[in-house]
Design a protein around this motif. Structure first.
Motif, PDB file in Angstrom:
ATOM      1  N   LEU A  54      49.387 -20.862  12.346  1.00 62.30           N
ATOM      2  CA  LEU A  54      48.597 -19.624  11.553  1.00 62.30           C
ATOM      3  C   LEU A  54      46.923 -20.545  11.296  1.00 62.30           C
ATOM      4  CD1 LEU A  54      49.512 -19.415   8.233  1.00 62.30           C
ATOM      5  CD2 LEU A  54      50.843 -21.004   9.478  1.00 62.30           C
ATOM      6  N   PRO A  55      46.185 -20.286  10.913  1.00 59.13           N
ATOM      7  CA  PRO A  55      44.753 -21.192  10.429  1.00 59.13           C
ATOM      8  C   PRO A  55      45.051 -22.066   9.637  1.00 59.13           C
ATOM      9  CG  PRO A  55      44.785 -18.250  10.256  1.00 59.13           C
ATOM     10  CD  PRO A  55      45.996 -18.699  10.296  1.00 59.13           C
ATOM     11  N   GLU A  56      44.586 -23.424   8.885  1.00 61.63           N
ATOM     12  CA  GLU A  56      44.968 -24.227   8.453  1.00 61.63           C
ATOM     13  C   GLU A  56      44.419 -23.586   6.736  1.00 61.63           C
ATOM     14  OE1 GLU A  56      42.353 -28.245   8.407  1.00 61.63           O
ATOM     15  OE2 GLU A  56      43.563 -27.882   9.929  1.00 61.63           O
ATOM     16  N   SER A  57      43.674 -22.332   6.820  1.00 59.08           N
ATOM     17  CA  SER A  57      43.156 -22.580   5.149  1.00 59.08           C
ATOM     18  C   SER A  57      43.749 -21.490   4.832  1.00 59.08           C
ATOM     19  CB  SER A  57      41.207 -21.572   6.160  1.00 59.08           C
ATOM     20  OG  SER A  57      41.931 -20.318   6.726  1.00 59.08           O
ATOM     21  N   VAL A  58      44.965 -21.030   5.376  1.00 59.12           N
ATOM     22  CA  VAL A  58      45.542 -20.256   4.670  1.00 59.12           C
ATOM     23  C   VAL A  58      47.196 -21.070   4.519  1.00 59.12           C
ATOM     24  CG1 VAL A  58      47.896 -18.536   5.347  1.00 59.12           C
ATOM     25  CG2 VAL A  58      46.001 -18.186   6.006  1.00 59.12           C
ATOM     26  N   VAL A  59      47.451 -22.348   5.357  1.00 59.12           N
ATOM     27  CA  VAL A  59      47.812 -23.318   5.407  1.00 59.12           C
ATOM     28  C   VAL A  59      47.673 -23.901   3.615  1.00 59.12           C
ATOM     29  CG1 VAL A  59      49.343 -25.421   6.056  1.00 59.12           C
ATOM     30  CG2 VAL A  59      49.309 -23.939   7.358  1.00 59.12           C
ATOM     31  N   GLU A  60      46.542 -24.388   3.612  1.00 59.01           N
ATOM     32  CA  GLU A  60      45.828 -25.121   2.395  1.00 59.01           C
ATOM     33  C   GLU A  60      45.637 -23.923   0.930  1.00 59.01           C
ATOM     34  OE1 GLU A  60      42.041 -25.687   3.511  1.00 59.01           O
ATOM     35  OE2 GLU A  60      42.429 -27.149   4.346  1.00 59.01           O
ATOM     36  N   GLU A  97      58.399 -24.160   9.571  1.00 58.33           N
ATOM     37  CA  GLU A  97      57.329 -24.731   9.787  1.00 58.33           C
ATOM     38  C   GLU A  97      56.514 -24.931   9.804  1.00 58.33           C
ATOM     39  OE1 GLU A  97      56.799 -28.829  12.574  1.00 58.33           O
ATOM     40  OE2 GLU A  97      58.679 -27.767  13.021  1.00 58.33           O
ATOM     41  N   LEU A  98      54.764 -24.954   9.139  1.00 60.35           N
ATOM     42  CA  LEU A  98      53.752 -24.239   9.389  1.00 60.35           C
ATOM     43  C   LEU A  98      52.379 -25.472  10.277  1.00 60.35           C
ATOM     44  CD1 LEU A  98      53.119 -22.503   5.468  1.00 60.35           C
ATOM     45  CD2 LEU A  98      54.628 -22.075   7.739  1.00 60.35           C
ATOM     46  N   LEU A  99      52.139 -24.821  11.024  1.00 63.39           N
ATOM     47  CA  LEU A  99      51.119 -25.380  12.151  1.00 63.39           C
ATOM     48  C   LEU A  99      49.792 -25.290  11.658  1.00 63.39           C
ATOM     49  CD1 LEU A  99      53.877 -25.532  14.961  1.00 63.39           C
ATOM     50  CD2 LEU A  99      53.811 -27.303  12.988  1.00 63.39           C
ATOM     51  N   GLY A 100      49.316 -25.686  10.815  1.00 68.33           N
ATOM     52  CA  GLY A 100      47.833 -25.188  10.320  1.00 68.33           C
ATOM     53  C   GLY A 100      46.671 -25.561  11.736  1.00 68.33           C
ATOM     54  N   VAL A 101      46.279 -24.629  11.917  1.00 67.05           N
ATOM     55  CA  VAL A 101      45.058 -25.410  13.408  1.00 67.05           C
ATOM     56  C   VAL A 101      43.465 -23.861  12.356  1.00 67.05           C
ATOM     57  CG1 VAL A 101      46.854 -24.663  15.092  1.00 67.05           C
ATOM     58  CG2 VAL A 101      45.922 -22.799  14.272  1.00 67.05           C
ATOM     59  N   ARG A 102      42.809 -24.983  13.428  1.00 68.79           N
ATOM     60  CA  ARG A 102      41.251 -24.842  13.127  1.00 68.79           C
ATOM     61  C   ARG A 102      40.431 -23.658  14.579  1.00 68.79           C
ATOM     62  NH1 ARG A 102      39.170 -30.036  11.333  1.00 68.79           N
ATOM     63  NH2 ARG A 102      40.425 -30.613  12.746  1.00 68.79           N
ATOM     64  N   ASP A 103      41.249 -23.792  15.523  1.00 70.83           N
ATOM     65  CA  ASP A 103      40.678 -23.765  16.676  1.00 70.83           C
ATOM     66  C   ASP A 103      41.899 -22.880  17.605  1.00 70.83           C
ATOM     67  OD1 ASP A 103      40.983 -25.654  18.276  1.00 70.83           O
ATOM     68  OD2 ASP A 103      38.765 -26.482  17.276  1.00 70.83           O
ATOM     69  N   LEU A 104      41.105 -22.688  18.593  1.00 73.11           N
ATOM     70  CA  LEU A 104      41.883 -22.250  19.521  1.00 73.11           C
ATOM     71  C   LEU A 104      42.901 -23.358  20.112  1.00 73.11           C
ATOM     72  CD1 LEU A 104      42.979 -20.059  21.213  1.00 73.11           C
ATOM     73  CD2 LEU A 104      41.079 -19.557  22.740  1.00 73.11           C
ATOM     74  N   THR A 105      41.915 -24.720  20.732  1.00 73.92           N
ATOM     75  CA  THR A 105      42.563 -25.444  21.479  1.00 73.92           C
ATOM     76  C   THR A 105      43.586 -26.100  20.371  1.00 73.92           C
ATOM     77  OG1 THR A 105      39.991 -26.244  22.347  1.00 73.92           O
ATOM     78  CG2 THR A 105      41.761 -28.263  21.737  1.00 73.92           C
ATOM     79  N   GLU A 106      43.655 -26.153  19.318  1.00 72.14           N
ATOM     80  CA  GLU A 106      44.214 -26.956  17.887  1.00 72.14           C
ATOM     81  C   GLU A 106      45.586 -25.937  18.275  1.00 72.14           C
ATOM     82  OE1 GLU A 106      43.274 -27.573  13.989  1.00 72.14           O
ATOM     83  OE2 GLU A 106      41.612 -29.370  14.446  1.00 72.14           O
ATOM     84  N   ALA A 107      45.517 -24.939  18.761  1.00 72.72           N
ATOM     85  CA  ALA A 107      46.302 -23.554  18.134  1.00 72.72           C
ATOM     86  C   ALA A 107      47.704 -23.758  19.654  1.00 72.72           C
ATOM     87  CB  ALA A 107      46.115 -22.160  17.874  1.00 72.72           C
ATOM     88  N   LEU A 108      46.888 -23.994  20.774  1.00 71.77           N
ATOM     89  CA  LEU A 108      47.117 -24.287  21.953  1.00 71.77           C
ATOM     90  C   LEU A 108      48.197 -25.741  21.868  1.00 71.77           C
ATOM     91  CD1 LEU A 108      44.368 -23.171  24.753  1.00 71.77           C
ATOM     92  CD2 LEU A 108      46.848 -21.552  23.698  1.00 71.77           C
ATOM     93  N   ARG A 109      47.473 -26.272  20.922  1.00 70.91           N
ATOM     94  CA  ARG A 109      48.651 -27.637  21.174  1.00 70.91           C
ATOM     95  C   ARG A 109      49.705 -27.503  20.416  1.00 70.91           C
ATOM     96  NH1 ARG A 109      43.155 -30.973  20.167  1.00 70.91           N
ATOM     97  NH2 ARG A 109      42.523 -31.283  22.088  1.00 70.91           N
TER      98      ARG A 109
END
Length: 71
Positions: free
Chosen positions: A37-43, A54-66
Motif C-alpha cells: 500500500l502507499p507509504e503515506s498511508v502506512v505512516e 505485514e505492511l509493505l509501504g511503497v512510493r512508486d510502481l517500481t517499489e510495489a513490484l519489488r
C-alpha cells in the motif's frame, strides 16, 4: 497471502485511497497476511489499525513490484 491497494498516478507514483483501515480489516478477514500500500498511508496508521498485517509501504510502481516479487 498478498493484497495490494492504492492508485497509480501517471508518473508511476502510488497514491493513497480512502478507507485504508477498513480495507486492512477486510483483508485480514479474508486471510491475507501481507499488504502492499502507499507509504503515506502506512505512516498515518495507528497500531490497532494495522490489524497485525505485514505492511509493505511503497512510493512508486517500481517499489510495489519489488515488494510483490521479493518473496
Amino acid at each position: 497471502d498478498l493484497v495490494v491497494f492504492g492508485e497509480v498516478g501517471p508518473t508511476g507514483e502510488v497514491r493513497a485511497v480512502p478507507r485504508a483501515p477498513q480495507r486492512l480489516a477486510e483483508a485480514k478477514k479474508l486471510g491475507f497476511t501481507r499488504v502492499v500500500l502507499p507509504e503515506s498511508v502506512v505512516e498515518r496508521l495507528r497500531k490497532e489499525e494495522r490489524h497485525g498485517l505485514e505492511l509493505l509501504g511503497v512510493r512508486d510502481l517500481t517499489e510495489a513490484l519489488r515488494a510483490v516479487f521479493q518473496k
